[in-house]
Design an enzyme around this catalytic site. Structure first.
Site, PDB file in Angstrom:
ATOM      1  N   GLY A 170       0.980  -1.223  -0.013  1.00  0.00           N
ATOM      2  CA  GLY A 170       0.003   0.069  -0.084  1.00  0.00           C
ATOM      3  C   GLY A 170       0.741   1.215   0.105  1.00  0.00           C
TER       4      GLY A 170
ATOM      5  N   GLY B 188      -0.706   4.682  -0.162  1.00  0.00           N
ATOM      6  CA  GLY B 188      -1.559   5.697  -0.393  1.00  0.00           C
ATOM      7  C   GLY B 188      -1.128   6.694   0.821  1.00  0.00           C
TER       8      GLY B 188
ATOM      9  N   GLY C  10       0.084   4.795   4.058  1.00  0.00           N
ATOM     10  CA  GLY C  10       1.130   4.030   3.351  1.00  0.00           C
ATOM     11  C   GLY C  10       2.489   4.723   3.083  1.00  0.00           C
TER      12      GLY C  10
ATOM     13  CE  LYS D 107     -10.390   5.811  12.677  1.00  0.00           C
ATOM     14  NZ  LYS D 107      -9.979   6.986  11.792  1.00  0.00           N
TER      15      LYS D 107
ATOM     16  CE  LYS E 128     -10.126   4.884  -4.104  1.00  0.00           C
ATOM     17  NZ  LYS E 128     -11.115   5.179  -5.219  1.00  0.00           N
TER      18      LYS E 128
ATOM     19  CD  GLN F  75     -10.733   2.785   4.258  1.00  0.00           C
ATOM     20  OE1 GLN F  75     -10.406   1.575   4.468  1.00  0.00           O
ATOM     21  NE2 GLN F  75     -11.251   3.279   2.869  1.00  0.00           N
TER      22      GLN F  75
END
Ligand SMILES: NC(=O)C1=CN([C@@H]2O[C@H](COP(=O)(O)OP(=O)(O)OC[C@H]3O[C@@H](n4cnc5c(N)ncnc54)[C@H](O)[C@@H]3O)[C@@H](O)[C@H]2O)C=CC1
Ligand SMILES: O=C(CO)COP(=O)(O)O
Length: 350
Positions: free
Chosen positions: A11, A13, A16, A206, A297, A299
Site C-alpha cells: 500500500g 496511499g 502507506g 471510529k 478513499k 472508510q
C-alpha cells in the site's frame, strides 16, 4: 525470527506513504532489518509518468503524500508478488475494500513463516450476514500470523513528525518487540497490548463516529455536540466489542486506538471533512470523495454499511442508533437533521 528481516509495505496511499517514511528510517538504522524495504504501489500515470518511477527517482509520493520525502531505501514496486515474495514482515496498509483481492493474489506466493501487521481500518462482509475483521481475512487467506496497529495517527501529521502515539495489538511476545522496533520513533510512540481484536474494532468503528461528527459540523452544531457524539460513539464501540468480540478489555479503549483516535478523527479526519460537505452541499458521498480527496478513499461510509449489514441481520439496529443513523444518512434513507433526534433518544440516556 532470525536476523535481517526483510520488510514489504503493501500500500502506498496517504497512510502507506507516511508509514514508509518511518519504516524506511528504522530499517536503515537498525541492524536486525534488511535496509531495503519494498513498497507495493498500485500503478498509475501522473502527468505521463509512472507513480513507481516518480517515487523511485524523486523519493516522494507526489499524489498521495506530496511534500514529504520517503527514504531512498524504500523501493516502489508495481508487481504485488514481486514486492512481497521475499518479505519476513508484511505491512498491510491499503483501503480496506481492496485487501481481499490482494491477498488472493499473494496466496501461496509469500514466505510461509512471514508475519503480517495490518494498519487497515475497516471490516469486510462475511457470508451469512456477519462481518469479519481485516486481520482475520488476511490470516485466513495467507495462513500467517497477523497483528494490528491502530491509533490517533492522521498521516500528514505523522509525516510532519509531530509527536503522537499508536497502539499495536499483538498477543505474541516474540514478535511484539520486533514490530515495535520497526515502527517506533521519538515522535511516534508505540504501546503494545494483547487485546488485538478490540484494537482493530476501535480503528474500524471510529470512522463511523467521525461521519456523525462531520454531519453535526455541517449542520452548525458546536463542540458540546461533538463531544456528545464522541461519547455516544465510544459507548457504542464498547458495546459492539463486548457483544461481538468477547473478551474485550475496557482498558484498550483508553489506548491511542480508542478514545484518542476518536478525537483526532472527529476533528481532523477525511471522514469528518467529507461528511460535513455532504450536509452543506447535498452532493453524494461518492461524488464528494472524488472531488475532495484526489484518489484517497473514505472508510467510514462503507464501514457503516458493513456494520449495518450485520446489525440488521441480527435485528439489533436500534441498539446502535448512532452507527445505524450514520449509515442511513450516508445512503439517503434518513435526512441529516434526523441525526440529532436519534442521539436525543439514545439508550445511553438512562
Ligand atoms: N490516511 C490516514 O491518515 C490514515 C489511514 N489509515 C488507514 O489506512 C488504510 C489505508 O489508507 P491510506 O493509505 O490513507 O489510503 P488512501 O485513502 O490514500 O487511498 C489511496 C490508495 O488506494 C490505492 N488504490 C486506489 N484504487 C485501487 C484499486 N482499485 N486497487 C488497489 N489499490 C487502489 C491507491 O493507489 C492509493 O495507494 C485505510 O484503512 C485507512 O483507514 C489509518 C491511519 C491514518
Ligand atoms: O485513521 C485516521 C486517523 O487516525 C484517519 O482518519 P480519516 O480516514 O477520517 O482521515
Amino acid at each position: 525470527m532470525g536476523d535481517k528481516k526483510k520488510v514489504c509495505i503493501i500500500g502506498s496511499g496517504n497512510w502507506g506513504s507516511a508509514i514508509a517514511k518511518l519504516i524506511g528510517y528504522n530499517a536503515q538504522r537498525l541492524n536486525h532489518f534488511d535496509s531495503i524495504v519494498t513498497m507495493y504501489v498500485y500503478e498509475e500515470m501522473i502527468d505521463g509518468r509512472k507513480l513507481t518511477e516518480i517515487i523511485n527517482q524523486e523519493h516522494e509520493n507526489v499524489k498521495y503524500l506530496p511534500g514529504h520525502k520517503i527514504p531512498a531505501n524504500v523501493v516502489a514496486v508495481s508487481n504485488l508478488v514481486e514486492a512481497a515474495k521475499d518479505a519476513d514482515i508484511l505491512i498491510f496498509v491499503v483501503p480496506h475494500q481492496f485487501i481481499k483481492k490482494q491477498c488472493e493474489e499473494l496466496k501461496g506466493k509469500i514466505k510461509p513463516n512471514a508475519v503480517g501487521l495490518s494498519l487497515i481500518k475497516g471490516f469486510d462482509q462475511a457470508e451469512g450476514g456477519g462481518i469479519e475483521l481485516i486481520s482475520h481475512i488476511i490470516k485466513k487467506i495467507l495462513n500467517i500470523d497477523v497483528f494490528v496497529l491502530m491509533g490517533a495517527n492522521l498521516a500528514g501529521e505523522v509525516a510532519d513528525e509531530k509527536f503522537c502515539e499508536t497502539t499495536i495489538g499483538c498477543k505474541n511476545p516474540e514478535f511484539a518487540p520486533v514490530l515495535k522496533d520497526l515502527i517506533e520513533t521519538d515522535n511516534f510512540k508505540v504501546s503494545v497490548v494483547d487485546d488485538a481484536d478490540t484494537v482493530e474494532v476501535c480503528g474500524a468503528l471510529k470512522n463511523i463516529v467521525a461521519c456523525g461528527a462531520g454531519f453535526a459540523d455541517g449542520m452548525g452544531f458546536g463542540d458540546n455536540t461533538k463531544s456528545a457524539i464522541i461519547r455516544l460513539g465510544l459507548m457504542e464501540m464498547i458495546k459492539f466489542a463486548e457483544t461481538f468480540y468477547k473478551p474485550s478489555q475496557l482498558s484498550t479503549f483508553i489506548e491511542s486506538c480508542g478514545v484518542a483516535d476518536l478525537i483526532t478523527t472527529c476533528y481532523g479526519g477525511r471522514n469528518r471533512k467529507v461528511s460535513e460537505a455532504f450536509v452543506k452541499t447535498g452532493k453524494s458521498i461518492e461524488e464528494l470523495e472524488k472531488e475532495m480527496l484526489n484518489g484517497q478513499k473514505l472508510q467510514g461510509p462503507i464501514t457503516a454499511l458493513e456494520v449495518n449489514h450485520m446489525l440488521k441481520t441480527k435485528n439489533m439496529e436500534n441498539e446502535f442508533p448512532l452507527f445505524t443513523s450514520v449509515h442511513k444518512i450516508c445512503t439517503g434513507a434518513l435526512k441529516p437533521d434526523a441525526f440529532i433526534e436519534q442521539l436525543r433518544k439514545h439508550p445511553e440516556h438512562k
